[in-house]
Enzyme design. Structure first.
Site, PDB file in Angstrom:
ATOM      1  N   SER A   1      -2.609  -4.147   0.773  1.00 56.62           N
ATOM      2  CA  SER A   1      -1.381  -4.873   1.149  1.00 56.62           C
ATOM      3  C   SER A   1      -1.754  -6.296   1.552  1.00 56.62           C
ATOM      4  O   SER A   1      -2.681  -6.488   2.349  1.00 56.62           O
ATOM      5  CB  SER A   1      -0.707  -4.205   2.359  1.00 56.62           C
ATOM      6  OG  SER A   1       0.045  -3.095   1.967  1.00 56.62           O
TER       7      SER A   1
ATOM      8  N   CYS B   1       3.989   1.789  12.192  1.00 54.19           N
ATOM      9  CA  CYS B   1       4.807   2.790  11.516  1.00 54.19           C
ATOM     10  C   CYS B   1       4.988   4.044  12.369  1.00 54.19           C
ATOM     11  O   CYS B   1       5.734   4.943  12.008  1.00 54.19           O
ATOM     12  CB  CYS B   1       4.197   3.151  10.168  1.00 54.19           C
ATOM     13  SG  CYS B   1       4.187   1.767   9.014  1.00 54.19           S
TER      14      CYS B   1
ATOM     15  N   ALA C   1       0.811  -1.216   0.000  1.00 50.69           N
ATOM     16  CA  ALA C   1       0.000   0.000   0.000  1.00 50.69           C
ATOM     17  C   ALA C   1       0.846   1.269   0.000  1.00 50.69           C
ATOM     18  O   ALA C   1       0.451   2.270  -0.601  1.00 50.69           O
ATOM     19  CB  ALA C   1      -0.939  -0.008   1.190  1.00 50.69           C
TER      20      ALA C   1
ATOM     21  N   THR D   1      10.362  -7.481 -12.593  1.00 48.13           N
ATOM     22  CA  THR D   1       9.778  -8.821 -12.576  1.00 48.13           C
ATOM     23  C   THR D   1       8.768  -8.927 -11.435  1.00 48.13           C
ATOM     24  O   THR D   1       9.056  -8.531 -10.310  1.00 48.13           O
ATOM     25  CB  THR D   1      10.891  -9.871 -12.417  1.00 48.13           C
ATOM     26  OG1 THR D   1      11.803  -9.734 -13.511  1.00 48.13           O
ATOM     27  CG2 THR D   1      10.323 -11.277 -12.421  1.00 48.13           C
TER      28      THR D   1
END
Lengths: 609, 609
Positions: free
Chosen positions: B216, B349, B81, B254
């Protein structure tokens, strides 16, 4: 009714495309599982579940720096080298935002992975800098032109080079590059893409004074979607993502802890193997060179006239790049694929491009660039694996050499793309080739299949021969009719008009649902593929058709009283086109086999056996 | 000599911090292993090894769109996210590059995850737009002020809101938001952070007309480092990474195929549970609400006076947010941690921040914001897991209620940060508190531990009592001496001067190497932690010291003839500070126990049992 699968289909995959990606080693997968399921804490959390994840980040970071000989910079974990390249380019270029950069250069090696010029072009445009992208030429051995570089570096905003080339395996002369770049300009930002060199050649980031170096785990037995970026302490840095302050603010977002743990294990293995402790799964340079030699010897049995497209042995000991006269990359890849051997033409990121810009830059002839095959293995490959690969290639050689190369009858090379058609008649007496349409557009195909030394070319506008009637009108449209079945097709200037909707409407049948003793299998693969993996009993009702013979099959097939026609190819793509064409042209009802012969037979049915 | 570990240590972890991250479910881990080790092809390769990876991308993309009710946009896979937020913000803002955006607004909810305002601030600065960041206020229930939003949206370059709040679980009133935003401005770019709402509340992206939505995997039993971004077909889009053309050029690099496979499985489960087919591991809303109720009841046994910091039940049924009078977040987290229960104060966070900006924005009192505990579980939690969590909390209640809350003797709350000290004497006759230094700086601590209704405060500059002599000079320096051992310490204005080098020089001992019958264990955890997880036999030589008593211990400890002192705490951080302080002050030789008591005893030694 059950489908019996001949043993020839059940070939285990031999993966020789390690420069594109590698499998995750079981030990790494196990480690990832432990991190994902047991040590799954968020490294930023305030409780004990964060401790092990935090340690994983710290340990991996320390291992990376140790592996690169403790250079003066930091390691930032990210999603892989492409993110690393974009971050480095953005970091450098955003510092020039608002400046007039006309006359300034963005230098990159002509053989760089395309992510590098793409990133330079993109950020130069987005940030409206107006700088000039310049590819540094390479010589025939793939080495950068240092004189050119030296002349341009003083006006460069950035210089981008690579440690080893992904297509040819050419290893850059790093000391010479370092001297050239740093002599000319003490601190021009220098980005080095180290994706292919890591694990194959020692990498000392104190010996070369790079500002940014990029790495991806999945090129060396780690998972896809994780890598890291080395950033010199004096290099400018601007994140592409900010948020929760992860990576000391250098990259926001919860860290990919399992991926970083994998990266850590790889770094530790490389560290121990570089100090010759004999730990870890990686083979020595000598062993890898021997492996490559063994594969090359086998390939020369298959194609005695193959030409190497790389400076051998001055390239990665894990990479072979060669071409074979008269064969395109696509033909060879399909053939190897049918034999269970996975190789590529070059970068996976350039799949579908008709030729290799890398080989073009090295000045190789067009046929080599258009026909290049890259065969690569990872440094953890075992001797047994190489043995089985070499054996498979030698077996393939026997089958391919047994092909009768002579094409006969009605041949329409690109029925959905052009209105070019030939009719070939060859027996003891004559070798006549009746040609409808412009030869120029199909010169290569004609030269490959119908050498003028053997064939007598006859340009024509109307022909009635065997079951067929062909005519070409002044407005270029062509009509092909099978006189026996009465079915016919009109080829416009661009071939059969054919919509995506018509293609989507095709009935698809799962291979396992084919009734082998009733249905009729139409194998529409290329001759090389069919040779590499023939369809044999119990498909009594099977017949083969190469691309050039599609239309012939569609117009010739009789109605069936029982069972279906099932077109089958490698991946299900071509077979569904042909099935849809059949529906459009009023041929008997056709189905396309889902996913194609090689894939499903190998993956699903063989696993049942 | 072997270390015997009391059974009380061997508590399995109870993870109640699902809003920070979740474990990968075994079925998903197994799927990832198969992708990593067997279906490991690069989706861009030209051979058959690419087919399954390609299908994984296609299937996951289709599942995502189906789950969101086929909205008119595309799904772009990314690293999660935070990348999604940055990509959306960059896409919108880069279109204004070179424009004067003074007077234009970047609107975001005041309770957004901090990645949102950080991304807005960052890109506004980097792209030199000069727009104004404005937080949309929320009411006491955490809902956005729609009138404010309506008044500002016409001048907004972007509006950023969230589906559900990560700290409080507040679910946004999406229909009202949609009406407000789309009524005022037909096409202002609208970013919605859907990380917390997915899997807990149905999400129909045709009912709300958002331009960008972020997800996420690791918040819902997938791995860290993968997620996706939904982009409306009319929304502007500029990639953050370009390169090999992956994701139709929308994101180079990738693809994280194993992570995307995990995401696909999650989407499929959510799809099947939303159609009530009873498949997949996710519990119903009702069941989740009952789980939360059960946990809340247990918590109220532990803290009868806890206050909820969220609109209950109008928040995610998987999130509890509460505060307890007189306890800080850090104290409570440590206590739960010692009992093997992982909770947090708020966003992972924002770990380390003294208070919650989310609760501040809702107008909650400071003590609630500073003392907030978030307890969250995932929608795949089992009834048995909730039972064991509730039982653990009730057991913890018994131990915590048995603590004697009275502190006595010499107490130095922050010896490495201030020179504030008290000496508490309490017996049947008197409750005297001798105070050295400014009370103001430690008002909360004093009020919590020494209510003036009970204690008689005496400001002083010199005191000789029991084994101690304390004196404070006019220049504020303080001297503390133990008269029995003769050891003393000088506290400057900022406490003991203490360098990082001194801290690094401490000898660290692995917990398994402690000799339980010889070494002396000094438990320096907080009283609540020690209560939650007492150190008992065979550590005969153990003694406990809370943070306030560090100095007392260091000055009092007698020399030992055999064995070492080993300081031990939760994670090894505090214990190494104290061991280093001891070395500096000439105390008997001390070691710090590596990683602390809870971690190693639970992870290593218990796994041996």
């Amino acid at each position: 009714m059950e489908l019996f699968v001949p043993a020839t289909f059940c070939v285990p995959e031999i993966f020789l495309d390690a420069n594109a990606t590698t499998p995750v080693l079981p030990e790494i997968s196990q480690l990832m599982e432990d991190v994902c399921c047991a040590q799954f804490g968020n490294p930023s959390s305030p409780h004990l579940a964060a401790l092990t994840p935090k340690q994983i980040l710290d340990t991996t970071r320390a291992s990376a720096l140790a592996l690169f000989n403790h250079p003066p910079g930091q390691i930032i974990f990210n999603s892989g080298a492409t993110e690393g390249i974009n971050t480095a380019v953005f970091s450098v270029l955003q510092a020039h935002l608002g400046q007039d950069c006309t006359g300034k250069f963005l230098l990159y090696g002509a053989t760089e992975h395309k992510a590098v010029p793409e990133a330079l072009k993109y950020w130069n445009t987005v940030l409206q800098l107006g700088a000039q992208l310049i590819a540094i030429p390479v010589d025939s051995r793939g080495q950068l032109d240092l004189q050119f570089l030296g002349e341009h570096v003083a006006d460069a905003l950035i210089v981008c080079t690579m440690g080893a080339n992904n297509e040819t395996g050419v290893v850059a002369d790093l000391p010479a590059l370092n001297q050239c770049i740093r002599k000319a300009s003490l601190r021009v930002p220098w980005l080095m893409d180290c994706v292919q060199v890591l694990g194959k050649v020692p990498l000392d980031l104190t010996a070369i004074d790079v500002d940014y170096a990029t790495f991806s785990a999945h090129k060396l037995y780690g998972p896809k979607g994780v890598g890291c970026l080395y950033v010199h302490e004096q290099a400018t840095y601007s994140p592409l993502t900010v948020g929760g302050g992860q990576e000391q603010g250098a990259r926001g977002g919860t860290e990919n802890v399992a991926g970083i743990a994998a990266l850590g294990r790889i770094f530790q293995w490389l560290l121990s193997s570089s100090s010759d402790l004999g730990k870890g799964p990686f083979a020595s340079m000598t062993k890898l060179q021997n492996y490559r030699e063994q594969l090359l010897n086998a390939l020369r049995v298959l194609f005695p006239n193959l030409a190497l497209n790389q400076p051998y042995p001055d390239s990665l000991p894990t990479t072979l790049n060669f071409s074979v006269p008269d064969f395109s990359s696509a033909q060879l890849i399909s053939m190897f694929d049918a034999a269970g051997i996975r190789v590529s033409a070059g970068s996976a990121c350039s799949t579908g491009k008709p030729k290799s810009f890398v080989l073009d830059a090295m000045g190789l002839p067009a046929w080599q660039s258009e026909g290049a095959i890259r065969l690569s293995f990872g440094p953890a490959t075992s001797a047994a694996y190489i043995d089985s690969a070499a054996t498979r290639i030698r077996e393939l050689a026997k089958r391919v050499n047994a092909i009768d190369p002579t094409l006969r009858g009605l041949l329409v090379p690109q029925p959905t793309a052009s209105n070019f058609t030939v009719y070939a008649v060859k027996d003891a007496e004559r070798a006549q080739l009746y040609v409808f349409g412009h030869q120029d557009d199909h010169a290569d195909w004609l030269a490959g299949n119908f050498p003028t030394a053997v064939w007598n070319y006859i340009d024509t506008h109307e022909l009635t021969i065997d079951d067929w009637h062909l005519s070409r009108s002044p407005d270029q449209a062509m009509s092909i009719t099978n006189r026996r079945t009465g079915r016919s097709v009109e080829l416009g200037i661009n071939g059969v008009s054919f919509t995506e909707t018509e293609k989507q409407s095709v009935d698809v049948i799962a291979l396992m649902d084919i009734q082998a003793d009733v249905d009729c299998l139409v194998d529409v693969r290329e001759p090389l593929e069919t040779a590499a993996q023939p369809i044999i009993a119990p498909f009594h009702h099977s017949c083969t058709a190469s691309r050039a013979e599609w239309i012939r099959f569609l117009l010739s097939l009789p109605e069936r009283t029982e069972g279906r026609y099932v077109t089958i190819c490698r991946s299900g793509g071509r077979s569904s086109v042909i099935a849809a064409l059949a529906a459009k042209l009023g041929a008997p009802k056709q189905y396309s086999a889902e996913l194609g012969v090689t894939h499903l037979l190998q993956k699903v049915i063989c696993s049942k056996a």
